[in-house]
Design a protein around this motif. Structure first.
Motif, PDB file in Angstrom:
ATOM      1  N   PHE A 235       0.845  -1.204   0.000  1.00 38.62           N
ATOM      2  CA  PHE A 235       0.000   0.000   0.000  1.00 38.62           C
ATOM      3  C   PHE A 235       0.877   1.250   0.000  1.00 38.62           C
ATOM      4  O   PHE A 235       0.571   2.243  -0.644  1.00 38.62           O
ATOM      5  N   GLN A 236       1.991   1.189   0.753  1.00 39.58           N
ATOM      6  CA  GLN A 236       2.910   2.331   0.815  1.00 39.58           C
ATOM      7  C   GLN A 236       3.429   2.706  -0.567  1.00 39.58           C
ATOM      8  O   GLN A 236       3.413   3.862  -0.965  1.00 39.58           O
ATOM      9  N   GLY A 237       3.900   1.678  -1.284  1.00 36.33           N
ATOM     10  CA  GLY A 237       4.425   1.920  -2.626  1.00 36.33           C
ATOM     11  C   GLY A 237       3.359   2.472  -3.558  1.00 36.33           C
ATOM     12  O   GLY A 237       3.633   3.343  -4.382  1.00 36.33           O
ATOM     13  N   TYR A 238       2.148   1.977  -3.405  1.00 39.48           N
ATOM     14  CA  TYR A 238       1.038   2.405  -4.279  1.00 39.48           C
ATOM     15  C   TYR A 238       0.688   3.869  -4.041  1.00 39.48           C
ATOM     16  O   TYR A 238       0.403   4.611  -4.972  1.00 39.48           O
ATOM     17  N   PHE A 239       0.716   4.291  -2.767  1.00 37.83           N
ATOM     18  CA  PHE A 239       0.357   5.676  -2.434  1.00 37.83           C
ATOM     19  C   PHE A 239       1.606   6.554  -2.296  1.00 37.83           C
ATOM     20  O   PHE A 239       1.748   7.314  -1.343  1.00 37.83           O
ATOM     21  N   TYR A 240       2.514   6.428  -3.248  1.00 37.44           N
ATOM     22  CA  TYR A 240       3.690   7.318  -3.354  1.00 37.44           C
ATOM     23  C   TYR A 240       4.515   7.373  -2.062  1.00 37.44           C
ATOM     24  O   TYR A 240       4.932   8.446  -1.616  1.00 37.44           O
ATOM     25  N   GLY A 241       4.733   6.232  -1.433  1.00 35.58           N
ATOM     26  CA  GLY A 241       5.583   6.195  -0.241  1.00 35.58           C
ATOM     27  C   GLY A 241       4.984   6.870   0.965  1.00 35.58           C
ATOM     28  O   GLY A 241       5.696   7.540   1.737  1.00 35.58           O
ATOM     29  N   ALA A 242       3.675   6.724   1.183  1.00 36.92           N
ATOM     30  CA  ALA A 242       3.006   7.313   2.356  1.00 36.92           C
ATOM     31  C   ALA A 242       3.607   6.739   3.635  1.00 36.92           C
ATOM     32  O   ALA A 242       4.054   5.588   3.658  1.00 36.92           O
ATOM     33  N   PRO A 243       3.629   7.522   4.731  1.00 35.40           N
ATOM     34  CA  PRO A 243       4.229   7.017   5.976  1.00 35.40           C
ATOM     35  C   PRO A 243       3.441   5.831   6.543  1.00 35.40           C
ATOM     36  O   PRO A 243       2.222   5.753   6.397  1.00 35.40           O
ATOM     37  N   LEU A 244       4.168   4.931   7.211  1.00 34.30           N
ATOM     38  CA  LEU A 244       3.569   3.715   7.777  1.00 34.30           C
ATOM     39  C   LEU A 244       3.670   3.773   9.297  1.00 34.30           C
ATOM     40  O   LEU A 244       4.738   4.002   9.855  1.00 34.30           O
ATOM     41  N   LEU A 245       2.546   3.589   9.951  1.00 35.11           N
ATOM     42  CA  LEU A 245       2.493   3.611  11.415  1.00 35.11           C
ATOM     43  C   LEU A 245       2.026   2.240  11.894  1.00 35.11           C
ATOM     44  O   LEU A 245       1.027   1.730  11.395  1.00 35.11           O
ATOM     45  N   LYS A 246       2.750   1.651  12.849  1.00 32.60           N
ATOM     46  CA  LYS A 246       2.385   0.312  13.332  1.00 32.60           C
ATOM     47  C   LYS A 246       1.866   0.395  14.766  1.00 32.60           C
ATOM     48  O   LYS A 246       2.490   1.032  15.613  1.00 32.60           O
ATOM     49  N   VAL A 247       0.720  -0.258  14.994  1.00 35.36           N
ATOM     50  CA  VAL A 247       0.125  -0.312  16.329  1.00 35.36           C
ATOM     51  C   VAL A 247       0.190  -1.757  16.802  1.00 35.36           C
ATOM     52  O   VAL A 247      -0.361  -2.640  16.148  1.00 35.36           O
ATOM     53  N   PRO A 248       0.847  -2.023  17.932  1.00 38.14           N
ATOM     54  CA  PRO A 248       0.911  -3.418  18.386  1.00 38.14           C
ATOM     55  C   PRO A 248      -0.443  -3.870  18.918  1.00 38.14           C
ATOM     56  O   PRO A 248      -1.166  -3.096  19.544  1.00 38.14           O
ATOM     57  N   GLY A 249      -0.803  -5.113  18.629  1.00 37.84           N
ATOM     58  CA  GLY A 249      -2.024  -5.675  19.224  1.00 37.84           C
ATOM     59  C   GLY A 249      -1.684  -6.187  20.606  1.00 37.84           C
ATOM     60  O   GLY A 249      -0.519  -6.381  20.940  1.00 37.84           O
ATOM     61  N   ARG A 250      -2.705  -6.397  21.421  1.00 38.81           N
ATOM     62  CA  ARG A 250      -2.421  -6.970  22.731  1.00 38.81           C
ATOM     63  C   ARG A 250      -2.631  -8.469  22.623  1.00 38.81           C
ATOM     64  O   ARG A 250      -3.688  -8.998  22.891  1.00 38.81           O
ATOM     65  N   LEU A 251      -1.605  -9.144  22.139  1.00 45.40           N
ATOM     66  CA  LEU A 251      -1.708 -10.587  21.886  1.00 45.40           C
ATOM     67  C   LEU A 251      -1.010 -11.375  22.980  1.00 45.40           C
ATOM     68  O   LEU A 251       0.151 -11.129  23.280  1.00 45.40           O
ATOM     69  N   HIS A 252      -1.731 -12.324  23.565  1.00 44.21           N
ATOM     70  CA  HIS A 252      -1.115 -13.282  24.472  1.00 44.21           C
ATOM     71  C   HIS A 252      -0.556 -14.415  23.614  1.00 44.21           C
ATOM     72  O   HIS A 252      -0.983 -14.596  22.471  1.00 44.21           O
ATOM     73  N   PRO A 253       0.352 -15.184  24.143  1.00 46.20           N
ATOM     74  CA  PRO A 253       0.891 -16.288  23.326  1.00 46.20           C
ATOM     75  C   PRO A 253      -0.197 -17.296  22.962  1.00 46.20           C
ATOM     76  O   PRO A 253      -1.091 -17.582  23.763  1.00 46.20           O
ATOM     77  N   VAL A 254      -0.125 -17.778  21.727  1.00 45.89           N
ATOM     78  CA  VAL A 254      -1.091 -18.774  21.245  1.00 45.89           C
ATOM     79  C   VAL A 254      -0.312 -20.029  20.859  1.00 45.89           C
ATOM     80  O   VAL A 254       0.608 -19.974  20.055  1.00 45.89           O
ATOM     81  N   GLU A 255      -0.691 -21.149  21.462  1.00 44.04           N
ATOM     82  CA  GLU A 255      -0.059 -22.438  21.159  1.00 44.04           C
ATOM     83  C   GLU A 255      -0.760 -23.019  19.935  1.00 44.04           C
ATOM     84  O   GLU A 255      -2.000 -23.080  19.901  1.00 44.04           O
ATOM     85  N   ILE A 256       0.014 -23.412  18.923  1.00 42.96           N
ATOM     86  CA  ILE A 256      -0.594 -23.910  17.681  1.00 42.96           C
ATOM     87  C   ILE A 256      -0.355 -25.415  17.552  1.00 42.96           C
ATOM     88  O   ILE A 256       0.772 -25.895  17.718  1.00 42.96           O
ATOM     89  N   PHE A 257      -1.445 -26.150  17.270  1.00 42.58           N
ATOM     90  CA  PHE A 257      -1.371 -27.601  17.100  1.00 42.58           C
ATOM     91  C   PHE A 257      -1.753 -27.953  15.664  1.00 42.58           C
ATOM     92  O   PHE A 257      -2.708 -27.391  15.123  1.00 42.58           O
ATOM     93  N   TYR A 258      -1.013 -28.881  15.056  1.00 47.73           N
ATOM     94  CA  TYR A 258      -1.333 -29.378  13.716  1.00 47.73           C
ATOM     95  C   TYR A 258      -1.736 -30.848  13.828  1.00 47.73           C
ATOM     96  O   TYR A 258      -1.424 -31.516  14.816  1.00 47.73           O
ATOM     97  N   THR A 259      -2.387 -31.366  12.802  1.00 47.67           N
ATOM     98  CA  THR A 259      -2.714 -32.801  12.796  1.00 47.67           C
ATOM     99  C   THR A 259      -1.497 -33.589  12.282  1.00 47.67           C
ATOM    100  O   THR A 259      -0.669 -33.052  11.543  1.00 47.67           O
TER     101      THR A 259
END
Length: 551
Positions: A235-259
């Motif tokens: 999106f940045q490249g598309y909109f002529y290098g518009a500034p990018l701001l990152k907001v952290p989510g409040r994520l707790h650790p998630v354990e992932i299981f596969y079959t």
């Protein structure tokens, strides 16, 4: 950082109100949050600037919750970047509070007055789904202590809940596109926020190209593009290098299981996993992702039956379906609490939400600890050679799988059960979902662009240009229907057809029906074909559930 991640207040949180101030003061940024609340209250003297009335007790309670959202801590930084730039890209994890808070931050910082005192400029925030536009606007109206439909409103197909007093409007991306037909420069809007841009719906992609042109002609208009995935560099490249701001989510650790091995029947595997979680795992609600309405309703029935067969040794469950054509009153059930134990001291109840990918990003449901991801979703696919558009059950992308697993870590550490192998995740899934514009019939889109005055479709600045064959097929169909002449220009009939939010074939059928004296019948046929909610109601009737609405 460790202490800051301990607690999460979602957009739809229902918290013990008496406990909120104590909890906030204990948290890492508690002193600052409390100071922010006091500061806001003292600055405006306790009077709501939008209504002129004193703030209610409920407003103060919600304000304390808002200050604990991750996005709140970057409010000043966001406003500084917005003031200095016309376009801004914001990346925030789902549940960070961006959808409800960013429009309010913008409202505080931007001058919306006009020479006409009776009318103010508006802030527009687009959502890809109707259910999100409705639920988020109601929540924001509550946060701003105003009535829904007055200062804060929403606009979705067949329902416009806004007025001349509306200053913040949530609307589907398709509705903003339709507004652009009558107001090409979108002069009623001061700031436009494109939310959930990572979903890359057809209407959002067209809005990208359209707003890029509008921004050149309106230096006073500002654009905020909000995304939940890190595809934002594109999106940045598309909109002529518009500034990018990152907001952290409040994520707790998630354990992932596969079959260990691939599952033969993902629906059966999902139901089996739900029963296992309910019997073996600690309390916490479950979110199951499935592909469509029929599958979801079937799963809800089977889950309730299976758990009822286990008797008193396990707690009660409430299986709640969620899909876009579900009537609004039934959609609200996902926010209800889990059922209480059958008898005092017995095993606790559990809520099980069975949803399409609507719960992937658009809505934050509280209390979800376990996520079951079979790895499939329905996707629209268009074959331009045979001109057939179909919904196919397809594997999801890695970005979608990441979004789904993130749903489990909102309130406390969670678990995600992926019903496919780790090898399959690494080798078979695409990194990102293909944009809808690359797999859709573009006849309606071409007609809309022609109505907007964009004649050179080949050089229109699409972020991902569609295949030439798809464009040619769309032009052929429109020419055959008489909407475009042989030179590719919009005809009078084409202008009338573009006003209908329908496929060109159906809008042509409606426009010419008076010549054959069958307008009523054609209206009924078009209405039934253009919205699946009608059939949803009949299926509920067949299952013995009273119908709630007929669209």
């Amino acid at each position: 950082m460790g202490t800051e991640r301990k607690r999460k207040v979602s957009l739809f949180d229902v918290v013990d109100e008496t406990a909120v101030p104590a909890k906030i003061s204990k948290s890492n940024g508690g002193g600052a949050a409390a100071a922010a609340v006091m500061n806001i209250s003292s600055n405006n003297g306790g009077i709501n600037r939008w209504t002129g009335r004193p703030f209610s007790q409920r407003y103060q309670e919600i304000l304390e919750k808002r200050t604990s959202l991750p996005v709140w801590h970057q409010k000043e930084e966001f406003l500084q970047v917005l003031k200095a730039n016309q376009t801004l890209i914001l990346v925030g994890e789902t549940g960070s509070g961006k959808t409800t808070q960013i429009p309010q931050f913008v409202l505080e910082a931007v001058d919306i007055e006009t020479p006409d005192k009776r009318r103010k400029m508006m802030i527009g925030c687009t959502q890809p789904r109707r259910v999100a536009a409705m639920s988020v606007s109601r929540r924001v109206a509550e946060e701003m202590d105003v009535n829904i439909g007055e200062e804060v409103g929403y606009s979705i197909r067949f329902e416009d809940c806004s007025s001349a007093r509306t200053i913040l409007k949530y609307l589907t991306d398709g509705m903003l596109l339709r507004e652009a037909m009558t107001d090409p420069l979108l002069e009623r809007y001061k700031v436009i926020i494109l939310d959930e841009a990572h979903e890359r719906t057809l209407a959002t992609d067209v809005l990208f190209g359209l707003l890029k042109e509008v921004l050149k002609n309106r230096p006073d208009l500002k654009l905020v593009v909000m995304s939940a995935t890190l595809e934002a560099e594109k999106f940045q490249g598309y909109f002529y290098g518009a500034p990018l701001l990152k907001v952290p989510g409040r994520l707790h650790p998630v354990e992932i299981f596969y079959t260990q091995e691939p599952e033969r029947d993902y629906l059966e595997a999902a139901i089996r996993t739900v029963v296992q979680i309910h019997t073996c795992e600690p309390p916490g609600d479950i979110l199951v992702f499935l592909t469509g309405e029929e599958e979801i309703e079937d799963a809800c029935r089977k889950i309730s039956k299976e758990i009822a067969n286990l008797g008193d040794q396990v707690g009660p469950v409430k299986a709640v379906p969620l899909y876009s054509t579900l009537p609004p009153a039934m959609q609200q059930k996902i926010f209800e609490p889990a059922p209480p134990p059958v008898k005092e001291g017995g095993p606790p109840g559990r809520k099980i939400v069975v949803s399409t990918n609507i719960a992937e990003t658009s809505l934050t449901i509280d209390g979800i600890i376990y996520v079951i991801d079979p790895g499939f979703a329905k996707q629209k696919v268009y074959n331009p050679r045979v001109r057939v558009e179909s919904l196919l059950v397809s594997p999801i992308s890695k970005a979608s799988a990441h979004q789904r697993s993130g749903r489990a870590g909102r309130t406390q550490p969670g678990k995600c059960f992926r019903l496919y192998t780790e090898k399959s995740f690494n080798n078979d899934l695409q990194p990102q979902t293909y944009p809808e514009i690359l797999r859709s019939n573009l006849a309606n889109t071409v007609l809309t662009l022609k109505k907007l005055g964009i004649d050179d479709l080949v050089h229109f600045d699409f972020m991902d240009p569609p295949a030439p064959e798809t464009l040619i097929r769309a032009l052929e169909v429109l020419n055959y229907l008489g909407a475009l002449d042989d030179d590719g220009n919009l005809t009078k009939l084409g202008e009338i057809m573009s006003e209908f939010p329908l496929d060109p074939q159906m809008s042509k059928m409606l426009v010419v029906s008076p010549e054959f004296n069958c307008s009523n019948e054609i209206l009924s046929i078009s209405a039934m074909l253009s919205d699946s909610c009608s059939f949803s109601v009949f299926s509920h009737e067949a299952n013995g559930i009273a119908p709630l609405c007929i669209c």
